[in-house]
Design an enzyme around this catalytic site. Structure first.
Site, PDB file in Angstrom:
ATOM      1  N   ASP A 130     -11.372  -3.012  -3.145  1.00  0.00           N
ATOM      2  CA  ASP A 130     -11.787  -3.345  -4.617  1.00  0.00           C
ATOM      3  C   ASP A 130     -13.085  -4.105  -4.514  1.00  0.00           C
ATOM      4  OD1 ASP A 130     -10.829  -3.538  -7.081  1.00  0.00           O
ATOM      5  OD2 ASP A 130     -10.080  -5.558  -6.877  1.00  0.00           O
TER       6      ASP A 130
ATOM      7  N   PHE B 192      -5.582  -0.448 -12.266  1.00  0.00           N
ATOM      8  CA  PHE B 192      -4.719  -1.121 -11.212  1.00  0.00           C
ATOM      9  C   PHE B 192      -3.502  -0.341 -10.872  1.00  0.00           C
ATOM     10  CE2 PHE B 192      -1.790  -4.201  -9.698  1.00  0.00           C
ATOM     11  CZ  PHE B 192      -2.522  -4.990  -8.692  1.00  0.00           C
TER      12      PHE B 192
ATOM     13  N   GLU C  82      -6.568  -0.848   5.948  1.00  0.00           N
ATOM     14  CA  GLU C  82      -6.190  -1.465   4.711  1.00  0.00           C
ATOM     15  C   GLU C  82      -5.834  -0.426   3.568  1.00  0.00           C
ATOM     16  OE1 GLU C  82      -5.513  -4.030   2.971  1.00  0.00           O
ATOM     17  OE2 GLU C  82      -7.178  -5.404   2.695  1.00  0.00           O
ATOM     18  N   ASP C  83      -4.955  -1.308   2.511  1.00  0.00           N
ATOM     19  CA  ASP C  83      -4.485  -0.237   1.485  1.00  0.00           C
ATOM     20  C   ASP C  83      -5.633   0.303   0.642  1.00  0.00           C
ATOM     21  OD1 ASP C  83      -5.107  -2.905   0.596  1.00  0.00           O
ATOM     22  OD2 ASP C  83      -3.129  -3.244  -0.377  1.00  0.00           O
TER      23      ASP C  83
ATOM     24  N   ARG D  63       5.831  -1.696  -4.009  1.00  0.00           N
ATOM     25  CA  ARG D  63       5.415  -1.340  -2.636  1.00  0.00           C
ATOM     26  C   ARG D  63       6.373  -0.180  -2.232  1.00  0.00           C
ATOM     27  NH1 ARG D  63       1.875  -5.449  -0.723  1.00  0.00           N
ATOM     28  NH2 ARG D  63       2.540  -7.712  -1.613  1.00  0.00           N
TER      29      ARG D  63
HETATM   30  P1  IMP Z   1     -10.606  -7.066  -2.602  1.00  0.00           P
HETATM   31  O1  IMP Z   1     -10.972  -8.425  -1.768  1.00  0.00           O
HETATM   32  O2  IMP Z   1     -11.137  -7.267  -4.000  1.00  0.00           O
HETATM   33  O3  IMP Z   1     -11.485  -5.870  -2.211  1.00  0.00           O
HETATM   34  O4  IMP Z   1      -9.280  -6.727  -2.760  1.00  0.00           O
HETATM   35  C1  IMP Z   1      -8.521  -6.087  -1.829  1.00  0.00           C
HETATM   36  C2  IMP Z   1      -6.991  -6.616  -1.946  1.00  0.00           C
HETATM   37  O5  IMP Z   1      -6.818  -6.654  -3.319  1.00  0.00           O
HETATM   38  C3  IMP Z   1      -6.295  -5.331  -1.582  1.00  0.00           C
HETATM   39  O6  IMP Z   1      -6.088  -5.479  -0.057  1.00  0.00           O
HETATM   40  C4  IMP Z   1      -4.963  -5.432  -2.269  1.00  0.00           C
HETATM   41  O7  IMP Z   1      -4.257  -6.089  -1.737  1.00  0.00           O
HETATM   42  C5  IMP Z   1      -5.469  -5.922  -3.772  1.00  0.00           C
HETATM   43  N1  IMP Z   1      -5.930  -5.024  -4.692  1.00  0.00           N
HETATM   44  C6  IMP Z   1      -7.062  -4.782  -4.915  1.00  0.00           C
HETATM   45  N2  IMP Z   1      -6.807  -3.781  -6.021  1.00  0.00           N
HETATM   46  C7  IMP Z   1      -5.769  -3.410  -6.416  1.00  0.00           C
HETATM   47  C8  IMP Z   1      -4.876  -2.405  -7.069  1.00  0.00           C
HETATM   48  O8  IMP Z   1      -5.349  -1.842  -7.957  1.00  0.00           O
HETATM   49  N3  IMP Z   1      -3.600  -2.634  -6.891  1.00  0.00           N
HETATM   50  C9  IMP Z   1      -2.788  -3.522  -6.087  1.00  0.00           C
HETATM   51  N4  IMP Z   1      -3.662  -4.431  -5.216  1.00  0.00           N
HETATM   52  C10 IMP Z   1      -4.872  -4.322  -5.346  1.00  0.00           C
HETATM   53 MG    MG Z   2      -4.416  -5.501   1.057  1.00  0.00          MG
END
Ligand code: IMP
Ligand code: MG
Length: 171
Positions: free
Chosen positions: A98, A147, A94-95, A160
């Site tokens: 958050d 972000f 996963e990237d 991207r």
């Molecule tokens: P989470 O469910 O809040 O942990 O969010 C995960 C997803 O939100 C990641 O897989 C990203 O696609 C997106 N995301 C969270 N933070 C960022 C950021 O700083 N930049 C771009 N995408 C983000």
């Molecule tokens: Mg993602």
């Protein structure tokens, strides 16, 4: 846009993560990587090239962000895997982690498919934003609550393609 992690630093760290993942799995056994689209595609592409031929891969797509920089807290499955996970060593690729909501959802649905082992690799982590406690075995870089875009990560589907990870200002 300010560069936060350079392309060189990303590649060096991914080589370490690849070696660590190899070490953590029994010699000769397949390691099945599950990439999370779309953000995880570039990390996946570089990670597999640091690993041995025992690696296989598949992709899953989820959506948690609706053209915004804040998580809606809602995760939807957009594309499922092509093959089953039973008895396999699985690593989610996963990237970024958050709030942790996306990964928690993914780990839950993949664990229900009875993999032999299930681990998670995230290139980035923003621990200060965590809403749920989620286990991530491999983290590339821990970053502040900013972000970021590039290296697979988008803002409204853009940026991207950047080779570096950069902070998007004035979002
Ligand atoms: P989470 O469910 O809040 O942990 O969010 C995960 C997803 O939100 C990641 O897989 C990203 O696609 C997106 N995301 C969270 N933070 C960022 C950021 O700083 N930049 C771009 N995408 C983000
Ligand atoms: Mg993602």
């Amino acid at each position: 846009m300010t560069v936060l992690v350079t392309s060189e630093a990303i590649q060096a760290r991914i080589r370490e993560l690849g070696a660590e993942i190899e070490r953590d799995h029994p010699a000769g056994e397949e390691i099945h990587l599950v990439g999370v689209l779309k953000g995880g595609f570039m990390f996946m592409a570089d990670l597999i090239r640091t690993m041995s031929p025992r690696v296989t891969l598949d992709f899953i797509a989820v959506s948690s962000y609706q053209r915004s920089t804040r998580s809606s807290g809602e995760v939807r499955l957009l594309k499922d895997l092509d093959s089953g996970l039973e008895g396999r060593h699985v690593v989610i690729v996963e990237d970024i982690v958050d709030t942790g909501l996306t990964l928690t959802y993914l780990q839950d649905i993949l664990r229900a498919r009875s993999p032999k082992t299930l681990r998670t690799a995230c290139l980035l982590s923003k621990p200060s934003r965590r809403q749920v406690d989620v286990k991530v075995e491999y983290i590339g870089f821990t970053i502040e609550d900013k972000f970021v875009v590039g290296y697979g990560l988008d803002y409204a589907e853009k940026y991207r393609n950047l080779a570096n990870i950069a902070v998007l200002e004035g979002e």
